[in-house]
Design an enzyme around this catalytic site. Structure first.
Site: not given
Length: 452
Positions: A108, A245, A247
């Site tokens: 992430s 962000d 992901d």
């Protein structure tokens, strides 16, 4: 032994804590557990289970992907490789392709050296705690390995980005023609899917930080670094900017004047939009205890209820499922629209904010003005016995005194960290100086009363 699974899968330093061996073993154990629980339906057409595997652009994702695929195929699971795709894209395709299991490799918003493994059950939903615990218990067990024709097949699904982007566009009903957008892709998983979806919906899109090289993900860009997006929006005279962000499961925004619009404000905009078009179930939005009091006040004025949960998108999702709510999210930009997605989706969020702008003819600044963010101060107090935070009488008295001082114009929240020996003191007030003073005062009491 400490649990491997955290609040969002298994994360750690790639090739440090998160090794190829661990990735392979976790995949084998996941295949076994889900098979035994009847989760697999032989949806590959071969009688074997089917898994889809996606990743973000981190270089470590290449060897981890190979390890995951090896584990699944060795356990008799057919695998479709989706390539670089956002987490919500993997969740969507897990459901749309009828896969029995989805796997996303991403850390992430974490720095590039980290990586993570997230497993998704049929339909693209997150695994519950009981299944994650069962997977951990089955790591490296002895098992009967399939041989010959019984091992899994591996193939590539080249339409992943196109299918996912088309799904996103189908969730909107009004063209975004004439809206100029800057999209910060964080050098991450949405560098292709994000610009494509917004352009296909009709927006005029300038993509920045959309040339991932495997090393630059989240590096001074994306939802944790909004400075470049603010500059780009002003320079391009854009109507709005969005930052994803790594992901792309979260999204923050910048209005045409360069002002940051956070997850609470986005949630307020979407909550009112969904109420107006009859799509807000029970006229209720799910948020966390860290949501700004200004958000709660704005929703009350709009006649919308707020259900608050512990911090973490998984808790938001659990509350949404339990009561069939259609909208929930966090201040960090995780927004879940359950009519269209099983997880937070940054591109989906951006599309629906843009649709609200197109429908109302209002700027993002005008839409965001529905709520006023109260000054919010957070102080971390380390080196304390967090287990006594709810029991200490002196601390409770200090909190009560602070709450009486604030009245209806603010609030106090003491929250023990879930992973560290510290207590977080959060104070909101109408005045920043007052909030800081009360937070510092309470932090001193926490340190004195809960010292180790």
């Amino acid at each position: 032994m400490a649990r491997l699974f955290g609040t969002d899968g298994v994360r750690g330093l790639a090739n440090g804590q998160l090794t190829a061996e661990l990735a392979l073993d976790l995949s084998v154990a996941a295949a076994h557990i889900l098979t035994e629980r009847g989760e697999f339906a032989g949806s590959s057409g071969s009688g074997r289970p089917l898994a889809v595997v996606g990743r973000d652009p981190r270089i470590s994702g290449q060897f981890l992907e190979a390890a995951v695929v090896a584990g699944l195929a060795s356990a008799g699971v057919d695998v479709l490789l989706l390539g670089v795709l956002p987490t919500p894209g993997v969740a969507y395709l897990t459901g749309s392709l009828g896969a029995d299991l989805g796997v996303m490799l991403s850390a992430s918003h974490n720095p590039m050296p980290d990586n993570g493994i997230k497993f998704l059950a049929r339909g693209g939903v997150k695994l519950d705690d009981a299944i994650e615990i069962a997977i951990e218990k089955r790591l490296r067990e002895e098992w009967q390995r399939p041989t010959g024709a019984e091992v899994g097949r591996v193939s590539t699904y080249d339409a992943a980005v196109a299918d996912y982007a088309a799904h996103l566009v189908r969730t909107t009903t009004k063209p975004l023609t004439g809206i100029r957008v800057v999209l910060d892709c964080a050098e991450g998983a949405a560098s292709d899917a994000g610009p494509k979806a917004l352009q296909d919906a009709g927006a005029d899109v300038t993509a920045i930080h959309a040339q991932p090289d495997g090393l630059n993900i989240n590096d001074g860009c994306g939802s944790t670094h909004l400075e470049n997006l603010q500059v780009a929006v002003l320079k391009d005279r854009a109507d709005v900017g969005f930052a994803l962000d790594g992901d792309a499961d979260r999204c923050l925004a910048v209005d045409h004047e360069g002002n940051v619009v956070d997850g609470d404000q986005i949630l307020a905009i979407l909550g009112i939009a969904m109420r107006d078009n009859g799509r807000l179930k029970s006229d209720t939005v799910v948020a966390t205890v860290m949501s700004n009091l200004g958000f709660v006040q704005a929703m009350k004025r709009a006649g919308i209820g707020v259900r608050q949960t512990k911090v973490g998108d998984r808790y938001v999702l659990e509350a949404m499922k339990a009561s069939s709510y259609s909208l929930g999210g966090e201040q960090s930009g995780h927004v879940i629209m359950s009519d269209y997605a099983t997880t937070g989706d940054g591109i989906l969020t951006a599309l629906h904010v843009l649709e609200r702008m197109a429908t109302t003819g209002s700027s993002l600044k005008e839409l965001a003005s529905v709520m006023t963010r109260l000054p919010q101060v957070l102080v971390n107090v380390p080196g304390v016995d967090k287990s006594r935070a709810d029991e200490d009488a002196v601390l409770a008295a200090a909190v009560a005194e602070a709450e009486a001082e604030l009245g209806d114009s603010g609030r106090v929240l003491l929250r023990p960290s879930g992973t560290e020996p510290l207590v977080r003191v959060m104070v909101e007030a109408g005045d920043a100086e007052q909030a800081q003073g009360i937070a510092d005062r309470l932090a001193a009491v926490v340190k004195q009363q809960l010292a180790l």
